[in-house]
Design a protein around this motif. Structure first.
Motif, PDB file in Angstrom:
ATOM      1  N   PHE A 442       0.828  -1.213   0.000  1.00  0.00           N
ATOM      2  CA  PHE A 442       0.000   0.000   0.000  1.00  0.00           C
ATOM      3  C   PHE A 442       0.860   1.260   0.000  1.00  0.00           C
ATOM      4  CE2 PHE A 442      -2.292   3.050   2.948  1.00  0.00           C
ATOM      5  CZ  PHE A 442      -3.033   3.649   1.935  1.00  0.00           C
ATOM      6  N   LEU A 443       1.857   1.315   0.888  1.00  0.00           N
ATOM      7  CA  LEU A 443       2.728   2.488   0.938  1.00  0.00           C
ATOM      8  C   LEU A 443       3.521   2.646  -0.355  1.00  0.00           C
ATOM      9  CD1 LEU A 443       4.061   2.250   4.615  1.00  0.00           C
ATOM     10  CD2 LEU A 443       2.245   3.709   3.723  1.00  0.00           C
ATOM     11  N   PHE A 444       3.919   1.542  -0.939  1.00  0.00           N
ATOM     12  CA  PHE A 444       4.677   1.584  -2.199  1.00  0.00           C
ATOM     13  C   PHE A 444       3.819   2.180  -3.318  1.00  0.00           C
ATOM     14  CE2 PHE A 444       7.092  -0.886  -5.630  1.00  0.00           C
ATOM     15  CZ  PHE A 444       8.171  -0.015  -5.602  1.00  0.00           C
ATOM     16  N   ILE A 445       2.559   1.825  -3.342  1.00  0.00           N
ATOM     17  CA  ILE A 445       1.653   2.384  -4.351  1.00  0.00           C
ATOM     18  C   ILE A 445       1.459   3.876  -4.126  1.00  0.00           C
ATOM     19  CG2 ILE A 445      -0.754   2.362  -5.144  1.00  0.00           C
ATOM     20  CD1 ILE A 445      -0.708  -0.677  -4.586  1.00  0.00           C
ATOM     21  N   LEU A 446       1.318   4.295  -2.859  1.00  0.00           N
ATOM     22  CA  LEU A 446       1.192   5.724  -2.572  1.00  0.00           C
ATOM     23  C   LEU A 446       2.431   6.493  -3.029  1.00  0.00           C
ATOM     24  CD1 LEU A 446      -0.515   5.937   0.944  1.00  0.00           C
ATOM     25  CD2 LEU A 446      -1.544   5.901  -1.333  1.00  0.00           C
ATOM     26  N   CYS A 447       3.576   5.820  -3.044  1.00  0.00           N
ATOM     27  CA  CYS A 447       4.826   6.434  -3.508  1.00  0.00           C
ATOM     28  C   CYS A 447       5.003   6.269  -5.019  1.00  0.00           C
ATOM     29  CB  CYS A 447       6.016   5.825  -2.772  1.00  0.00           C
ATOM     30  SG  CYS A 447       6.065   6.194  -1.011  1.00  0.00           S
ATOM     31  N   LYS A 448       3.926   5.903  -5.723  1.00  0.00           N
ATOM     32  CA  LYS A 448       3.974   5.685  -7.172  1.00  0.00           C
ATOM     33  C   LYS A 448       5.017   4.644  -7.537  1.00  0.00           C
ATOM     34  CE  LYS A 448       3.722   9.364  -9.755  1.00  0.00           C
ATOM     35  NZ  LYS A 448       3.942  10.737 -10.286  1.00  0.00           N
ATOM     36  N   GLU A 449       5.192   3.669  -6.624  1.00  0.00           N
ATOM     37  CA  GLU A 449       6.108   2.547  -6.806  1.00  0.00           C
ATOM     38  C   GLU A 449       7.533   3.011  -7.096  1.00  0.00           C
ATOM     39  OE1 GLU A 449       4.731  -0.760  -9.038  1.00  0.00           O
ATOM     40  OE2 GLU A 449       2.637  -0.506  -8.428  1.00  0.00           O
ATOM     41  N   SER A 450       7.917   4.098  -6.456  1.00  0.00           N
ATOM     42  CA  SER A 450       9.283   4.605  -6.541  1.00  0.00           C
ATOM     43  C   SER A 450      10.053   4.155  -5.309  1.00  0.00           C
ATOM     44  CB  SER A 450       9.286   6.134  -6.628  1.00  0.00           C
ATOM     45  OG  SER A 450      10.568   6.656  -6.379  1.00  0.00           O
ATOM     46  N   VAL A 451      11.134   3.394  -5.517  1.00  0.00           N
ATOM     47  CA  VAL A 451      11.932   2.901  -4.397  1.00  0.00           C
ATOM     48  C   VAL A 451      12.513   4.059  -3.605  1.00  0.00           C
ATOM     49  CG1 VAL A 451      13.995   1.594  -3.758  1.00  0.00           C
ATOM     50  CG2 VAL A 451      12.463   0.713  -5.531  1.00  0.00           C
ATOM     51  N   GLU A 452      13.030   5.052  -4.314  1.00  0.00           N
ATOM     52  CA  GLU A 452      13.651   6.202  -3.638  1.00  0.00           C
ATOM     53  C   GLU A 452      12.654   6.913  -2.733  1.00  0.00           C
ATOM     54  OE1 GLU A 452      15.921  10.415  -4.766  1.00  0.00           O
ATOM     55  OE2 GLU A 452      15.225   9.051  -6.344  1.00  0.00           O
ATOM     56  N   ARG A 453      11.439   7.092  -3.227  1.00  0.00           N
ATOM     57  CA  ARG A 453      10.436   7.798  -2.436  1.00  0.00           C
ATOM     58  C   ARG A 453       9.981   6.963  -1.247  1.00  0.00           C
ATOM     59  NH1 ARG A 453       5.624  10.276  -5.822  1.00  0.00           N
ATOM     60  NH2 ARG A 453       7.449  11.207  -6.813  1.00  0.00           N
TER      61      ARG A 453
END
Length: 579
Positions: A442-453
């Motif tokens: 869920f958090l990864f999706i909120l970060c637009k699947e950006s590892v850095e973010r």
């Protein structure tokens, strides 16, 4: 993962038709002798004599759930005699008492005999009004037969196969549901129809597609759900309650809505967006509107309200079409009433309700000391939030503002604090695999699947498990495409400290003394060799396995990675003579 989890939870909480097994007390009366004395009466006694014997048995064993002390041959004769009574008797009271006795016997999983044979199952289905040849039946008899069938299909794989192979049972059940508005069905019949449909679709997977595609199950259940909700809003429709107020559901309405939602979930859980999208737009829009109303509804108690919210969220874990999801966040235009939470002209109250539900459950798990059991129930909520965030850009952006607001302070670890972000980051290292994976996704999706973010908000250490699972330990992005007009706009406070943040922990580390300060080079070398020997010994004994990040971003054994590196550095041999 959540499909298995949902069905497991539902079925574990199902077995309550005759009381609680925890409250069961074995009776002292000699059941063997009592049933042996009953058999001649059941086989040739008068209706009054049969009723008296059945009343005694039902009262004596109302809370009995096992019959291990009963001889197998005696139980077989008892079951056979009970079905003989059902086939011969027309007196409603006698039939009802006989079904009640059968329901008591259906609590035991073993030694069912005629109870799980087609002949016996068909008798119960007929009395439940679910066969083509059924006649006008007393409502109490229908309900008692329904309870017997619910117990049987729950406990017996043979009964599951019988019901799963029969089109008649499911077709007649949905046909009856479709006619509720034209017939005077009791609330109990409606409730156990939904419970039976839930069990059918949960335990007979082949029926799910038929319910959805052949019997128009989604439309029928959506209409029934609407009727249940509208019954709770008659006062609002008459103008005595503001239309913007949440629905007030009674206990019966809440229970009925929950059973319908469980049946809906089973019906569509394995369907694709395209398959569900085959429903008419009116059905899909109505479904979305009803899901939103149920999320916002209130019942007679907090527990009932939470149960209703939980079952509604479970349905949202399915991949619903946009026509349905858009109704969760209606536009406030043309004079429509706005909500407490507005975003880009959309009412986001339903999403706030889901987040509040999640946070309350997390807090309860901490205060009650029942962390694992309570938190594990959160996985469907995070799965639903992930599905909704992927499906709708406005939903994702709104949730990100609430869950991952712009960072201003990095003096604490991401998991420290009382904000929702802190609570979710703590769950990323939960002992429950389902929970930590669903939260991280869920958090990864909120970060637009950006590892850095993601690392920025959670720290590399908390995110490492999810990154390893997805093969993203070297960085990069996931597979989902997102719009590029939503890049991070870091706060001035964060920009001023960004270079000081430790990416592993996600915070500015306090200054620490060098543990090797004052050591000679020989001492440093000695401790380094000692550490290497300890790691080698634990690796050789299988305690640990040193790993490295491979070229694809996945973890691979260190030995394989080192061997590959040696091959890369070794120049290719040549057979040429140098000419």
């Amino acid at each position: 993962m959540y499909v298995r989890l949902h069905n497991c939870q539902y079925l574990k909480s199902f077995y309550t038709l005759g009381g609680s097994g925890e409250d069961c007390q074995e009776n002292i009366v000699d059941m063997e002798a009592q049933i042996t004395a009953m058999l001649p009466v059941l086989d040739g006694g008068s209706t009054i004599e049969i009723c008296n014997k059945l009343q005694e048995f039902n009262k004596e064993y109302a809370q009995t759930f096992t019959f291990g002390h009963l001889q197998t041959d005696t139980k077989k004769k008892f079951v056979t005699s009970l079905f003989k009574v059902l086939n011969l008797q027309t007196d409603p009271e006698c039939v009802h008492l006989c079904l009640e006795a059968i329901r008591i016997l259906t609590r035991e999983k073993t030694r069912m005999f005629l109870l799980e044979e087609p002949e016996g199952v068909n008798v119960l289905l007929r009395l439940a009004g679910l066969t083509n040849g059924c006649y006008e039946i007393n409502p109490e008899i229908i309900t008692e037969a329904q309870k017997c069938m619910c117990n049987l299909i729950y406990l017996s794989t043979k009964v599951q196969r019988i019901c799963g192979a029969s089109d008649e049972c499911t077709a007649n059940l949905l046909a009856r549901v479709k006619q509720y508005h034209n017939t005077a069905m009791t609330d109990d019949i409606k409730f156990f129809d939904m419970r039976f449909l839930f069990l059918l679709t949960a335990l007979c997977p082949n029926l799910r597609v038929r319910v959805r595609s052949e019997y128009d199950g989604v439309a029928i259940l959506t209409e029934l759900l609407e009727t249940t909700c509208l019954e709770s809003s008659q006062a609002a429709a008459s103008g005595t309650v503001a239309a913007s107020e949440p629905d007030k559901l009674t206990e019966k309405q809440t229970d009925m809505a929950c059973e319908i939602l469980k049946a809906v979930f089973n019906t569509i859980i394995h369907a694709t967006v395209h398959e569900i999208g085959g429903e008419s737009d009116n059905v899909l829009k109505k479904q979305g509107q009803l899901l939103r109303r149920l999320l916002m509804a209130e019942s007679i108690s907090d527990d009932k309200t939470d149960e209703l919210c939980s079952q509604t969220i479970n349905v949202l874990t399915c991949h619903l079409p946009s026509a349905c999801i858009n109704e969760l966040i209606p536009e406030a235009n043309e004079g429509a009433v706005g909500g407490r939470a507005m975003y880009n002209g959309h009412n986001m109250d339903a999403l706030v309700r889901i987040l509040n539900f999640v946070e309350q459950r997390i807090d309860k798990s901490h205060t009650r000391g029942t962390g694992k059991g309570m938190v594990e129930l959160l996985s469907p909520s995070f799965s639903a939030l992930s599905v909704l965030s992927k499906s709708n850009r406005n939903i994702r952006k709104f949730l990100r503002e609430l869950v991952l607001p712009p960072l201003k302070d990095a003096s604490k670890l991401p998991e420290e604090g009382s904000d929702l972000r802190n609570k979710l980051v703590r769950l990323m290292t939960s002992t429950s695999t389902d929970v930590k994976e669903s939260v991280a996704d869920f958090l990864f999706i909120l970060c637009k699947e950006s590892v850095e973010r993601l690392i920025k908000y959670t720290g590399y250490g908390n995110a490492a498990g999810m990154l390893a699972r997805r093969g993203l330990l070297l960085g990069g992005r996931g597979s989902q495409d997102y719009s590029s007009d939503e890049e991070d706009s870091d706060t001035e406070e964060y920009q001023s400290i960004r270079d000081q943040i430790n990416p592993v922990t996600g915070r500015i580390e306090p200054e620490r003394t060098d543990p090797m300060e004052g050591m000679t080079e020989e001492q440093k070398e000695f401790h380094a060799h000692e550490l290497a020997e300890m790691i080698t010994r634990m690796s050789r004994e299988g305690v640990i396995q040193p790993m490295a990040v491979g070229e694809d971003g996945n973890l691979v054994p260190l030995e394989e990675r080192m061997a590959a590196a040696v091959l890369e550095e070794t120049p290719p041999s040549s057979d040429s003579d140098g000419e």
